[in-house]
Motif scaffolding. Structure first.
Motif, mmCIF file in Angstrom:
data_model
loop_
_atom_site.group_PDB
_atom_site.id
_atom_site.type_symbol
_atom_site.label_atom_id
_atom_site.label_comp_id
_atom_site.label_asym_id
_atom_site.label_seq_id
_atom_site.Cartn_x
_atom_site.Cartn_y
_atom_site.Cartn_z
ATOM 1 N N GLY A 131 6.531 2.118 -4.210
ATOM 2 C CA GLY A 131 6.733 3.138 -5.231
ATOM 3 C C GLY A 131 8.096 3.057 -5.883
ATOM 4 O O GLY A 131 8.342 3.676 -6.910
ATOM 5 N N VAL A 132 9.005 2.304 -5.267
ATOM 6 C CA VAL A 132 10.345 2.113 -5.825
ATOM 7 C C VAL A 132 10.444 0.720 -6.447
ATOM 8 O O VAL A 132 10.945 0.561 -7.554
ATOM 9 N N THR A 133 9.967 -0.269 -5.720
ATOM 10 C CA THR A 133 9.954 -1.637 -6.224
ATOM 11 C C THR A 133 8.657 -1.839 -7.005
ATOM 12 O O THR A 133 7.572 -1.816 -6.411
ATOM 13 N N PRO A 134 8.752 -2.014 -8.315
ATOM 14 C CA PRO A 134 7.538 -2.140 -9.129
ATOM 15 C C PRO A 134 6.650 -3.289 -8.658
ATOM 16 O O PRO A 134 7.119 -4.408 -8.432
ATOM 17 N N GLY A 135 5.370 -2.991 -8.498
ATOM 18 C CA GLY A 135 4.384 -4.010 -8.152
ATOM 19 C C GLY A 135 4.306 -4.372 -6.686
ATOM 20 O O GLY A 135 3.459 -5.172 -6.296
ATOM 21 N N LEU A 136 5.159 -3.803 -5.845
ATOM 22 C CA LEU A 136 5.177 -4.199 -4.430
ATOM 23 C C LEU A 136 3.855 -3.885 -3.736
ATOM 24 O O LEU A 136 3.279 -4.749 -3.071
ATOM 25 N N LEU A 137 3.377 -2.673 -3.882
ATOM 26 C CA LEU A 137 2.110 -2.306 -3.233
ATOM 27 C C LEU A 137 0.963 -3.171 -3.768
ATOM 28 O O LEU A 137 0.144 -3.666 -2.990
ATOM 29 N N GLN A 138 0.936 -3.393 -5.059
ATOM 30 C CA GLN A 138 -0.123 -4.222 -5.654
ATOM 31 C C GLN A 138 -0.053 -5.657 -5.128
ATOM 32 O O GLN A 138 -1.083 -6.277 -4.872
ATOM 33 N N VAL A 196 -4.816 -20.726 6.234
ATOM 34 C CA VAL A 196 -6.068 -20.543 6.967
ATOM 35 C C VAL A 196 -6.366 -19.051 7.001
ATOM 36 O O VAL A 196 -5.540 -18.263 7.453
ATOM 37 N N PRO A 197 -7.536 -18.653 6.511
ATOM 38 C CA PRO A 197 -7.838 -17.216 6.465
ATOM 39 C C PRO A 197 -8.040 -16.621 7.856
ATOM 40 O O PRO A 197 -8.480 -17.299 8.782
ATOM 41 N N LEU A 198 -7.695 -15.337 7.961
ATOM 42 C CA LEU A 198 -7.963 -14.601 9.195
ATOM 43 C C LEU A 198 -9.461 -14.417 9.368
ATOM 44 O O LEU A 198 -10.200 -14.374 8.375
ATOM 45 N N PRO A 199 -9.932 -14.258 10.593
ATOM 46 C CA PRO A 199 -11.324 -13.849 10.781
ATOM 47 C C PRO A 199 -11.554 -12.521 10.049
ATOM 48 O O PRO A 199 -10.625 -11.714 9.887
ATOM 49 N N ALA A 200 -12.767 -12.291 9.592
ATOM 50 C CA ALA A 200 -13.097 -11.141 8.749
ATOM 51 C C ALA A 200 -12.666 -9.810 9.371
ATOM 52 O O ALA A 200 -12.142 -8.936 8.665
ATOM 53 N N ASP A 201 -12.838 -9.638 10.682
ATOM 54 C CA ASP A 201 -12.472 -8.366 11.301
ATOM 55 C C ASP A 201 -10.958 -8.148 11.300
ATOM 56 O O ASP A 201 -10.473 -7.038 11.069
ATOM 57 N N GLN A 202 -10.190 -9.224 11.494
ATOM 58 C CA GLN A 202 -8.734 -9.095 11.472
ATOM 59 C C GLN A 202 -8.222 -8.853 10.050
ATOM 60 O O GLN A 202 -7.286 -8.080 9.839
ATOM 61 N N LEU A 203 -8.848 -9.490 9.076
ATOM 62 C CA LEU A 203 -8.466 -9.263 7.687
ATOM 63 C C LEU A 203 -8.757 -7.820 7.295
ATOM 64 O O LEU A 203 -7.923 -7.155 6.670
ATOM 65 N N ALA A 204 -9.918 -7.311 7.700
ATOM 66 C CA ALA A 204 -10.273 -5.920 7.405
ATOM 67 C C ALA A 204 -9.265 -4.957 8.028
ATOM 68 O O ALA A 204 -8.894 -3.948 7.417
ATOM 69 N N ALA A 205 -8.804 -5.262 9.235
ATOM 70 C CA ALA A 205 -7.808 -4.407 9.893
ATOM 71 C C ALA A 205 -6.496 -4.413 9.113
ATOM 72 O O ALA A 205 -5.860 -3.364 8.954
ATOM 73 N N GLN A 206 -6.090 -5.569 8.600
ATOM 74 C CA GLN A 206 -4.869 -5.643 7.805
ATOM 75 C C GLN A 206 -5.031 -4.897 6.482
ATOM 76 O O GLN A 206 -4.120 -4.204 6.034
ATOM 77 N N GLN A 207 -6.193 -5.028 5.874
ATOM 78 C CA GLN A 207 -6.460 -4.305 4.630
ATOM 79 C C GLN A 207 -6.397 -2.795 4.859
ATOM 80 O O GLN A 207 -5.823 -2.056 4.057
ATOM 81 N N ALA A 208 -6.960 -2.337 5.965
ATOM 82 C CA ALA A 208 -6.944 -0.903 6.284
ATOM 83 C C ALA A 208 -5.513 -0.425 6.550
ATOM 84 O O ALA A 208 -5.133 0.671 6.118
ATOM 85 N N ILE A 211 -2.788 -1.609 5.300
ATOM 86 C CA ILE A 211 -2.082 -1.538 4.017
ATOM 87 C C ILE A 211 -2.558 -0.328 3.218
ATOM 88 O O ILE A 211 -1.761 0.403 2.642
ATOM 89 N N GLN A 212 -3.858 -0.100 3.212
ATOM 90 C CA GLN A 212 -4.396 1.054 2.486
ATOM 91 C C GLN A 212 -3.798 2.354 3.030
ATOM 92 O O GLN A 212 -3.436 3.241 2.274
ATOM 93 N N ALA A 213 -3.668 2.439 4.355
ATOM 94 C CA ALA A 213 -3.119 3.650 4.986
ATOM 95 C C ALA A 213 -1.587 3.637 5.001
ATOM 96 O O ALA A 213 -0.982 4.625 5.402
ATOM 97 N N GLN A 214 -1.000 2.524 4.584
ATOM 98 C CA GLN A 214 0.450 2.337 4.642
ATOM 99 C C GLN A 214 0.988 2.633 6.044
ATOM 100 O O GLN A 214 1.978 3.335 6.238
ATOM 101 N N THR A 215 0.312 2.050 7.009
ATOM 102 C CA THR A 215 0.661 2.214 8.414
ATOM 103 C C THR A 215 2.018 1.579 8.698
ATOM 104 O O THR A 215 2.263 0.427 8.359
ATOM 105 N N VAL A 216 2.887 2.327 9.335
ATOM 106 C CA VAL A 216 4.197 1.834 9.707
ATOM 107 C C VAL A 216 4.073 1.111 11.045
ATOM 108 O O VAL A 216 3.406 1.582 11.965
ATOM 109 N N MET A 217 4.724 -0.051 11.147
ATOM 110 C CA MET A 217 4.705 -0.812 12.397
ATOM 111 C C MET A 217 5.415 -0.033 13.493
ATOM 112 O O MET A 217 6.396 0.651 13.238
#
Length: 131
Positions: free
Chosen positions: A77-84, A107-119, A121-127
């Motif tokens: 939200g501060v750095t333009p385009g970062l989230l996108q 090399v792509p992640l397995p589908a379940d691991q990619l989905a977890a990363q997508q989720a 990012i969508q939730a903006q989960t902090v490590m």
């Protein structure tokens, strides 16, 4: 110093040239470069596991390593385009099977691991802080 290891840096072509001139030698470079040079070099199995898209993706090929990117939530939200950028990086069209990042050598992640990363990012989960 004993000549057992020759560092060629990031020059994969130099590694392949050394391998072709030095029978019995071993080189280390990315999987995509191996695929491009299978007519010249052969893959080495480790503990009976050959490097393939599947064995690299599931972590069973011991030399495989993941690529991580880290983003400070405070910068979204501060750095333009970062989230996108991050959303695009893990989109199915880029990071999924047959995505354009695979065409660029990742090399792509397995589908379940990619989905977890997508989720995440969508939730903006902090490590969690490392222990």
């Amino acid at each position: 110093e004993d000549g057992a290891w020759i560092d060629s840096g990031e020059n994969d072509n130099a590694i392949v040239q050394t391998l072709t001139r030095t029978p019995g030698s071993l080189g280390v470079f990315g999987y995509s470069f191996l695929e491009q040079n299978l007519d010249t070099v052969k893959a080495e199995t480790i503990d009976g596991v050959a490097p393939t898209l599947d064995t690299i993706a599931d972590g069973s090929y011991p030399l495989a390593r993941s690529l991580y990117i880290y983003v400070k939530k405070a910068h979204i939200g501060v750095t333009p385009g970062l989230l996108q950028f991050v959303q695009e990086f893990v989109s199915n069209g880029s990071a999924g099977r047959d995505g354009y990042l695979e065409d660029r050598g990742l090399v792509p992640l397995p589908a379940d691991q990619l989905a977890a990363q997508q989720a995440a990012i969508q939730a903006q989960t902090v490590m969690a802080r490392p222990q």
